[in-house]
Motif scaffolding. Structure first.
Motif, PDB file in Angstrom:
ATOM      1  N   ARG A 280       0.848  -1.199   0.000  1.00 38.43           N
ATOM      2  CA  ARG A 280       0.000   0.000   0.000  1.00 38.43           C
ATOM      3  C   ARG A 280       0.875   1.237   0.000  1.00 38.43           C
ATOM      4  NH1 ARG A 280      -5.197   1.593   1.396  1.00 38.43           N
ATOM      5  NH2 ARG A 280      -5.696  -0.592   1.805  1.00 38.43           N
ATOM      6  N   ARG A 281       0.772   1.999  -1.072  1.00 37.10           N
ATOM      7  CA  ARG A 281       1.488   3.268  -1.126  1.00 37.10           C
ATOM      8  C   ARG A 281       0.534   4.319  -0.604  1.00 37.10           C
ATOM      9  NH1 ARG A 281       5.998   4.643  -5.617  1.00 37.10           N
ATOM     10  NH2 ARG A 281       7.240   5.630  -4.025  1.00 37.10           N
ATOM     11  N   LYS A 282       0.790   4.794   0.619  1.00 41.79           N
ATOM     12  CA  LYS A 282      -0.150   5.721   1.236  1.00 41.79           C
ATOM     13  C   LYS A 282      -0.140   7.045   0.473  1.00 41.79           C
ATOM     14  CE  LYS A 282       2.052   4.897   5.161  1.00 41.79           C
ATOM     15  NZ  LYS A 282       2.506   4.959   6.552  1.00 41.79           N
ATOM     16  N   ALA A 283      -1.312   7.696   0.456  1.00 38.70           N
ATOM     17  CA  ALA A 283      -1.420   8.962  -0.267  1.00 38.70           C
ATOM     18  C   ALA A 283      -0.538   9.999   0.408  1.00 38.70           C
ATOM     19  CB  ALA A 283      -2.867   9.418  -0.266  1.00 38.70           C
ATOM     20  N   THR A 284       0.399  10.572  -0.352  1.00 37.40           N
ATOM     21  CA  THR A 284       1.277  11.600   0.209  1.00 37.40           C
ATOM     22  C   THR A 284       0.628  12.982   0.076  1.00 37.40           C
ATOM     23  OG1 THR A 284       2.340  11.844  -1.936  1.00 37.40           O
ATOM     24  CG2 THR A 284       3.379  10.340  -0.385  1.00 37.40           C
ATOM     25  N   SER A 285      -0.384  13.078  -0.785  1.00 42.21           N
ATOM     26  CA  SER A 285      -1.070  14.335  -1.111  1.00 42.21           C
ATOM     27  C   SER A 285      -0.150  15.305  -1.856  1.00 42.21           C
ATOM     28  CB  SER A 285      -1.658  15.019   0.127  1.00 42.21           C
ATOM     29  OG  SER A 285      -2.355  14.092   0.923  1.00 42.21           O
TER      30      SER A 285
ATOM     31  N   CYS B 256       2.784  26.510  -3.914  1.00 33.30           N
ATOM     32  CA  CYS B 256       3.496  25.574  -4.793  1.00 33.30           C
ATOM     33  C   CYS B 256       3.357  26.009  -6.242  1.00 33.30           C
ATOM     34  CB  CYS B 256       2.958  24.150  -4.619  1.00 33.30           C
ATOM     35  SG  CYS B 256       3.857  22.973  -5.658  1.00 33.30           S
ATOM     36  N   GLU B 257       4.470  26.488  -6.796  1.00 33.22           N
ATOM     37  CA  GLU B 257       4.426  27.066  -8.140  1.00 33.22           C
ATOM     38  C   GLU B 257       4.144  26.023  -9.207  1.00 33.22           C
ATOM     39  OE1 GLU B 257       8.036  29.224  -8.631  1.00 33.22           O
ATOM     40  OE2 GLU B 257       7.482  30.700  -7.101  1.00 33.22           O
ATOM     41  N   ILE B 258       4.574  24.789  -8.962  1.00 33.35           N
ATOM     42  CA  ILE B 258       4.382  23.788 -10.020  1.00 33.35           C
ATOM     43  C   ILE B 258       3.099  22.975  -9.840  1.00 33.35           C
ATOM     44  CG2 ILE B 258       6.756  23.464 -10.801  1.00 33.35           C
ATOM     45  CD1 ILE B 258       6.814  21.170  -8.701  1.00 33.35           C
ATOM     46  N   GLY B 259       2.359  23.298  -8.809  1.00 30.20           N
ATOM     47  CA  GLY B 259       1.061  22.630  -8.628  1.00 30.20           C
ATOM     48  C   GLY B 259       1.170  21.161  -8.268  1.00 30.20           C
ATOM     49  N   ALA B 260       2.123  20.832  -7.397  1.00 36.29           N
ATOM     50  CA  ALA B 260       2.333  19.415  -7.045  1.00 36.29           C
ATOM     51  C   ALA B 260       1.406  18.928  -5.942  1.00 36.29           C
ATOM     52  CB  ALA B 260       3.783  19.200  -6.635  1.00 36.29           C
ATOM     53  N   ILE B 261       0.745  19.870  -5.250  1.00 36.35           N
ATOM     54  CA  ILE B 261      -0.140  19.449  -4.148  1.00 36.35           C
ATOM     55  C   ILE B 261      -1.400  18.810  -4.735  1.00 36.35           C
ATOM     56  CG2 ILE B 261      -1.412  20.216  -2.095  1.00 36.35           C
ATOM     57  CD1 ILE B 261       1.595  20.725  -1.836  1.00 36.35           C
ATOM     58  N   ASP B 262      -1.743  17.644  -4.196  1.00 43.48           N
ATOM     59  CA  ASP B 262      -2.904  16.914  -4.727  1.00 43.48           C
ATOM     60  C   ASP B 262      -3.720  16.401  -3.540  1.00 43.48           C
ATOM     61  OD1 ASP B 262      -4.733  15.252  -5.883  1.00 43.48           O
ATOM     62  OD2 ASP B 262      -3.261  13.894  -6.811  1.00 43.48           O
TER      63      ASP B 262
END
Lengths: 147, 651
Positions: free
Chosen positions: B232-237, B305-311
């Motif tokens: 299980r790869r936990k969601a890092t967001s 976050c300039e590159i929009g990596a937050i999910d």
């Protein structure tokens, strides 16, 4: 508190340790006068187990060293042990850490004498018994007072 | 009738001292099927083995029985010898007349009678032994290492350097484990991070290592060489593929969460990287503490976050992998101070544990290495170290020695003294244990030259008095109780396995011992293997140990995996269960009793088959099978009857 309640002070009160005791005047004095380093002792007890007079002592030699490490001057200079010690060097020869324990004993006697602590001297032996004391014993007693 | 040879070993006086071995051989010779019997002083010696080989040829034997020690010790030795002489190895059996006879009896006459019966039972079995061929199983040459501390990193690097792919799974977002938290390491005082981070970087960059951090093993099925693993790869967001690790989000996050890495001495944001040298150096959002997840408002990290990596919508991923061998290196935690009521139960502010003191001493720690106490930032002048805080206390806490505390406490006292020259460290101990290269010398130096006061005795009570923390202990060497009004108290709390160890061990079907540490197959001779084939262990998860020992064990486990992968096929013992398809009713009782998941229902034939690669030959299903369809090879019902008859004195 004990006085207030009319009681005798406890026989075995806790040692309240702090850095002035551990690094105090007494420890430094013993180290300096004896040329030994008290903290080299790791309390293996070999000096006590090999001491031919241990059975006559109130505090074993290894415990004398331990009390000195913790700055317990009064207990040491009031002990019989430092006077019973015959300076036979057994302890010094046996010590695995190379501490000259006999030299520490000499030092402790010196400090006790400086403090005017009552001790056993040759003058306390009456002439009748003095004749029966072996010569090396008498010499030893004088030696203890002259170091 | 078979021509069986019986070879009775004296084992010096181990057997011959209690058992009349010559008589055992003479009686064996009379047993049905036995064509030849003899005794010899050491059957396992090279001359002893040659005797077996020669007699097989001379006497035209088609089976041999070695009456000696436990089959755990020399079964493989004698099967190899028999094979050299042209026999099928499964025509060689061991009659254990040492552990199960000579060692446990003193009456020579009775022991001899028993030895004769033991040999008789094995003769009864061997008469009906079939010749078997080993089961050949293919191997997936890819390893899984669970746990990214120094043990897991070392094992992964060693396997990867040998050319095999490795998946390194770590539950936190960075590898490094506890070693990354340490200041300097005993006895040489190397900076822990300085020696660890190059290994972390190598593991992160190695072409054969796939790092899966913030991940946990969900499920393991299959068998040695052929495991199927779900991770299980936990969601890092955070989308790690685009995140550059610039750190802006972690700086701006308004949440304040006690830092696990700094043992609660500092705070971190809800989006955070645990420490600056993290590998991978990518943040995760701790959803339990994130203001947005709790209140629906904030998203500040997304804005910066300039590159929009937050999910924020990222989901856990389940990744399936085929794996040949698994190393478990799950490490340790320490007993919480809250569990120690006599030491303040965590309520006294200047009572901390060893790992917290590591952070205080660490150049990258909350005080950049200056020793300051947590309550008011004062430089403590009287510091008391308390060893065995929960260790060696079978009545109240843990019965075992945590092994590393004597050394790390000495190191703590020494480093404290190096930073605070006029301060006084005291160490309360029960025994000082310094087994290790250079360890005793390290301790002696600390005691003799650095003036650290060691007090022999346990501390009874620690409590607050004004701004002092009072310690009540004893010194058995003077016979006096000791009272110290300390500025700071450091507890060497007991080492315990990580919380997830028990659950993971269940998933993997590997064993744990009474204190929850992972069990090795043999305490001396198989220290890195589990009982189940294909599973290996390394590091403190198996038991308290220091860094050199951990690294050695990890390399040992890696070597076992490499040796497994060096073969193209695995040979497994064929003495496993099999099914008479005509007799099987398909009741599936065997499936419920099999501890190895080796029994599978065949929908088409409506019978239960045996996965020979998974079967360990324990016999549970054979005993449970009500229609007698399941039998074990070379341990059939008729063989067992024949053994029982022999043990009752019949023929």
């Amino acid at each position: 508190m004990y006085k207030k309640l009319g009681l005798d002070p406890p026989d075995n009160p806790p040692i309240r340790l702090d850095r002035t005791k551990v690094r105090g005047e007494f420890g430094l004095q013993v180290d300096e006068l004896s040329g030994q380093h008290l903290f080299a002792c790791y309390q293996c007890g070999n000096c006590s187990s090999g001491c031919p007079l241990a059975q006559e002592m109130d505090i074993l030699p290894s415990r004398i060293i331990r009390l000195a490490q913790l700055g317990q001057k009064e207990e040491i200079i009031q002990s019989k042990t430092i006077w019973i010690c015959a300076s036979c060097f057994q302890c010094t020869v046996r010590c695995p850490k190379g501490i000259d324990i006999q030299a520490v004993m000499d030092t402790l006697r010196q400090i006790a004498l400086d403090e005017g602590v009552d001790h056993f001297g040759p003058d306390q032996i009456d002439s009748k018994h003095a004749a029966e004391v072996p010569q090396p014993g008498l010499v030893g007693v004088y030696r203890k007072l002259s170091t | 009738m078979k021509r069986i040879g019986v070879f009775v070993c004296h084992c010096g006086i181990n057997i011959a001292g209690t058992v009349d071995v010559e008589r055992v051989a003479r009686e064996a010779e009379k047993m049905p099927g036995v064509a030849f019997a003899m005794d010899y002083i050491y059957m396992c010696s090279e001359p002893g083995q040659s005797l077996v080989r020669e007699k097989i040829k001379e006497e035209k034997l088609d089976a041999v029985i070695i009456a000696a020690c436990s089959p755990n010790l020399h079964e493989s030795t004698f099967r190899a010898a028999a094979e050299e002489a042209g026999l099928n190895p499964w025509q060689c059996e061991i009659a254990n007349i040492r552990e199960q006879c000579s060692w446990i009896h003193s009456d020579r006459k009775k022991a001899t009678e028993k030895a004769i019966k033991i040999v008789g039972t094995i003769v009864g079995k061997t008469r009906l032994n079939e010749s078997l061929e080993p089961i050949s199983v293919s191997i997936t040459k890819k390893a899984l290492v669970i746990g990214g501390g120094i043990a897991g990193i070392q094992a992964a690097l060693d396997i990867a350097d040998s050319g095999y792919p490795v998946i390194l799974v770590e539950k936190d977002s960075s590898i490094g484990g506890h070693m990354a938290q340490l200041s300097e390491t005993f006895p040489t005082l190397d900076c822990s991070q300085c020696i660890l981070t190059p290994k972390m970087v190598s593991a992160g960059k190695h072409p054969n290592i796939t790092l899966m951090t913030y991940s946990e093993v969900e499920e393991v099925s299959g068998y040695v060489g052929n495991f199927k693993v779900k991770i299980r790869r936990k969601a890092t967001s955070v989308d790690w593929s685009t995140c550059t690790g610039c750190g802006l989000c972690t700086e701006k996050c308004p949440a304040k969460v006690p830092s696990e890495f700094d043992r609660g001495l500092t705070t971190r944001g809800a989006i955070y990287v645990p420490f600056p040298q993290a590998v991978p150096n990518k943040p995760v959002i701790d959803r339990d503490n994130c203001i947005y997840y709790k209140t629906g408002k904030c998203r500040l990290c997304e804005k910066v976050c300039e590159i929009g990596a937050i999910d924020f919508d990222q989901k856990d991923l389940i990744i399936e992998e085929e794996i040949g061998a698994i190393i478990t290196a799950t490490g340790y935690e320490t007993l919480p101070i809250a569990d120690l009521p006599h030491y303040g139960a965590g309520e006294v502010p200047d009572v901390i544990d060893g790992l917290a003191f590591e952070r205080i001493l660490s150049a990258s720690g909350p005080t950049t290495g200056e020793v300051r106490r947590p309550s008011d930032g004062m430089i403590p002048k009287e510091v008391v170290f308390v060893q065995c805080a929960g260790s060696r206390d079978p009545e109240r806490f843990k019965p075992y020695c945590s092994k590393i505390c004597c050394m790390y406490t000495t190191k703590h006292a020494l480093l404290y003294k190096h930073r605070v020259h006029d301060g006084q460290p005291y160490v309360f101990y029960i025994d000082i244990r310094t087994g290790g290269k250079g360890y005793e010398e390290f301790y002696h130096n600390a005691e003799e030259e650095e003036g650290i006061v060691y007090l022999r005795g346990k501390v009874a009570k620690i409590f607050r008095d004004g701004d002092k923390t009072v310690v009540w202990g004893t010194d058995t060497l003077t016979g006096r109780n000791i009272e110290i009004a300390a500025d700071l108290v450091v507890l060497a709390t007991a080492i315990v396995p990580t919380e997830s160890t028990a659950d993971l061990a269940n998933k993997l079907r590997i064993q744990t011992g009474p204190n929850g540490f992972l069990s090795e197959a043999h305490p001396k001779l198989r220290p890195v293997e589990c009982i189940n084939a294909g599973f290996f262990i390394a590091g403190v998860g198996q038991g308290p140990k220091d860094i050199p020992e951990t690294v050695a064990q990890a390399s040992g486990a890696a070597c076992k995996v490499i040796s497994l992968f060096s073969r193209d096929h695995l040979e497994q013992d064929p003495a496993v269960a099999w099914v008479d398809e005509d007799l099987c009713s398909g009741c599936r009782t065997c499936i419920s009793v099999c501890p190895y998941d080796a029994r599978e229902f065949d929908e088409e034939k409506e019978i239960v088959t045996v996965n020979e690669a998974l079967c360990e030959g324990c016999g549970s299903c054979v005993a449970a099978c009500s229609c007698g369809a399941t039998q074990q090879r070379n341990l059939s019902d008729s063989q067992i009857k024949s053994m029982v008859t022999a043990s009752l004195g019949g023929e």
